[in-house]
Design an enzyme around this catalytic site. Structure first.
Site, PDB file in Angstrom:
ATOM      1  CD  GLN A 134      76.299  69.160  46.681  1.00 34.17           C
ATOM      2  OE1 GLN A 134      76.223  69.321  45.467  1.00 34.17           O
ATOM      3  NE2 GLN A 134      75.553  69.847  47.551  1.00 34.17           N
ATOM      4  CB  CYS A 140      75.319  72.448  44.382  1.00 35.75           C
ATOM      5  SG  CYS A 140      74.192  73.827  44.760  1.00 35.75           S
ATOM      6  CG  HIS A 278      71.297  71.120  42.786  1.00 39.76           C
ATOM      7  ND1 HIS A 278      72.275  71.059  43.754  1.00 39.76           N
ATOM      8  CD2 HIS A 278      71.595  70.124  41.896  1.00 39.76           C
ATOM      9  CE1 HIS A 278      73.107  70.070  43.470  1.00 39.76           C
ATOM     10  NE2 HIS A 278      72.720  69.500  42.355  1.00 39.76           N
ATOM     11  CG  ASN A 298      73.834  66.449  40.600  1.00 41.31           C
ATOM     12  OD1 ASN A 298      74.247  67.429  41.214  1.00 41.31           O
ATOM     13  ND2 ASN A 298      72.629  65.949  40.825  1.00 41.31           N
TER      14      ASN A 298
END
Length: 331
Positions: A134, A140, A278, A298
Site C-alpha cells: 500500500q 489497508c 489496521h 499484510n
C-alpha cells in the site's frame, strides 16, 4: 492554531535532537546499504534525523533479538523499509476505521457447515494473490477488502484475479460511501460499493498510492460484484476460526501499533490492545508445538514479516483484537 503550534514544536524538537546526534561509525556501512536497498534519499537537513531514528530502531531490534534468543519473546524483529520511522510516524499510516454499524450485520453461523479443519492455509489452495504494498497511503482497508473478494471470486469461478484497490480508493470517497481514501476507510463500506457497482481488476485500474483523482470506474470494466456480506461474532475467535476454515480468507482488523519491525515467529506482545487500527487478511491458521496462530496477509510488501505475512498468536484472549471486525463478502 493549536495544532500548528504542536506541529512546530515537534519539528523544532526533532531538528534540535538531530543537531546534537553523534553517528555510530560501526553502522555506516549498514546504513548506506539499507538506504540503497530501499531507495531512500534525504535532503541535507533531514538525513541526520532519519539516521538517528534508524539507529534507534537498529539497537531496539538487536536488543529484542538477544532477548528472543534467551527465550523471552516468541518472535524476532528485523530491519525493513520502516526503519527510518518513529512509532508515531508509522502509526499515522494505519488507516483502518472500525465501524460500530458492523454489529448490525448478519453473523456467520457455523452450525451445520462443513467440519472445519484443524489447520488451513488458503494460499496453497489458490485463493490468495501475491503480496501487495500500500506504500505510504493509508489504504489497508482497500487491500483487506480486495483480498477477501479475490478469495471468494476464486471459490466461485476457479479463477484468481487481482482486484483493484485503487478502484475502491477513488470511488468510495463520495458522500454516500464516506471513506477517506489514503486517510482511512471502512471495509464494509467498500463491500457496499461493490454491491452497488461491482469492481474491476488491478490490471484495468492500477494502484497509484494516491487519492487525488476522480473515480474512473465504469460498468464495462466490472469483473465481479457481490450480493452481500457477513461478519463473525464480536471478539469470538472460535467463530472466526470456523469462518476462515470453511468460507475462505476473511477480512480482519488488528492493533498494528507494534508491528513495525516484525520479522518472523508467532507474534505475541502484551502491549497489543483491542483498539484496532489496521486491516489485513486472515488466510489460515495452524499450530507450532503447543502454540496456535493465525496466518495474516499484510499489505506492506515482501520486505516486511515472513515475506509479507505474519503469524499472530491465536486463542490468546482475542490478541490484538483479531476477532473484533471480521467480515467477508458473498458472491
Amino acid at each position: 492554531m493549536q495544532v500548528f503550534v504542536v506541529f512546530l514544536v515537534a519539528v523544532v524538537t526533532a531538528v534540535s535532537a538531530a543537531s546534537s546526534f553523534s553517528k555510530d561509525p560501526a553502522l555506516e556501512d549498514p546504513w548506506q546499504e539499507w538506504k540503497g536497498l530501499h531507495g531512500k534519499q534525504y535532503s541535507e537537513e533531514t538525513e541526520s534525523y532519519r539516521r538517528m531514528v534508524w539507529e534507534d530502531n537498529w539497537r531496539f531490534i538487536e536488543q529484542h533479538n538477544q532477548e528472543h534468543a534467551a527465550g523471552k519473546h516468541s518472535y524476532k524483529l528485523g530491519m525493513n523499509h520502516f526503519g527510518d520511522l518513529t512509532d508515531q510516524e508509522f502509526n499515522k499510516m494505519n488507516g483502518f476505521r472500525p465501524d460500530p454499524a458492523l454489529r448490525k450485520l448478519p453473523v456467520f453461523n457455523s452450525t451445520g457447515s462443513t467440519v472445519r479443519p484443524k489447520s488451513i492455509d488458503w494460499r496453497g489452495k489458490g485463493y490468495v494473490t501475491r503480496v501487495k504494498n500500500q506504500g505510504t497511503c493509508g489504504s489497508c482497508w482497500a487491500f483487506s477488502a480486495t483480498g477477501a473478494l479475490e478469495g471468494q471470486y476464486f471459490k466461485k469461478t476457479g479463477r484468481l484475479v487481482s482486484l483493484s484497490e485503487q478502484n475502491l480508493v477513488d470511488c468510495t470517497e463520495e458522500y454516500k460511501y464516506r471513506n477517506c481514501g489514503c486517510h482511512g476507510g471502512f471495509v464494509n463500506i467498500a463491500f457496499q460499493y461493490v454491491i452497488d457497482h461491482g469492481i474491476t481488476s488491478e490490471q484495468s485500474y492500477p494502484y497509484t498510492e494516491k487519492d487525488d483523482k476522480p473515480c474512473r470506474y465504469t460498468e464495462q470494466l466490472k469483473v465481479t460484484s457481490i450480493s452481500g456480506f457477513k461478519r463473525t461474532d464480536y471478539k469470538d475467535e472460535k467463530n472466526l476460526r470456523d469462518a476462515v476454515g470453511t468460507v475462505g480468507p476473511i477480512s480482519v482488523s488488528v492493533d498494528a501499533s507494534t508491528f513495525k519491525l516484525y520479522k518472523s515467529g508467532i507474534y505475541f506482545n502484551k502491549t497489543c490492545t483491542q483498539s484496532v487500527n489496521h486491516a489485513v487478511l486472515a488466510v489460515g491458521y495452524g499450530k507450532e508445538g503447543n502454540d496456535t496462530f493465525w496466518i495474516l496477509k499484510n499489505s506492506w510488501g515482501l520486505d516486511w514479516g515472513e515475506r509479507g505475512y505474519m503469524r499472530l498468536a491465536k486463542d490468546k484472549d482475542n490478541h490484538c483484537g483479531i476477532a473484533n471486525q471480521a467480515i467477508y463478502p458473498i458472491i
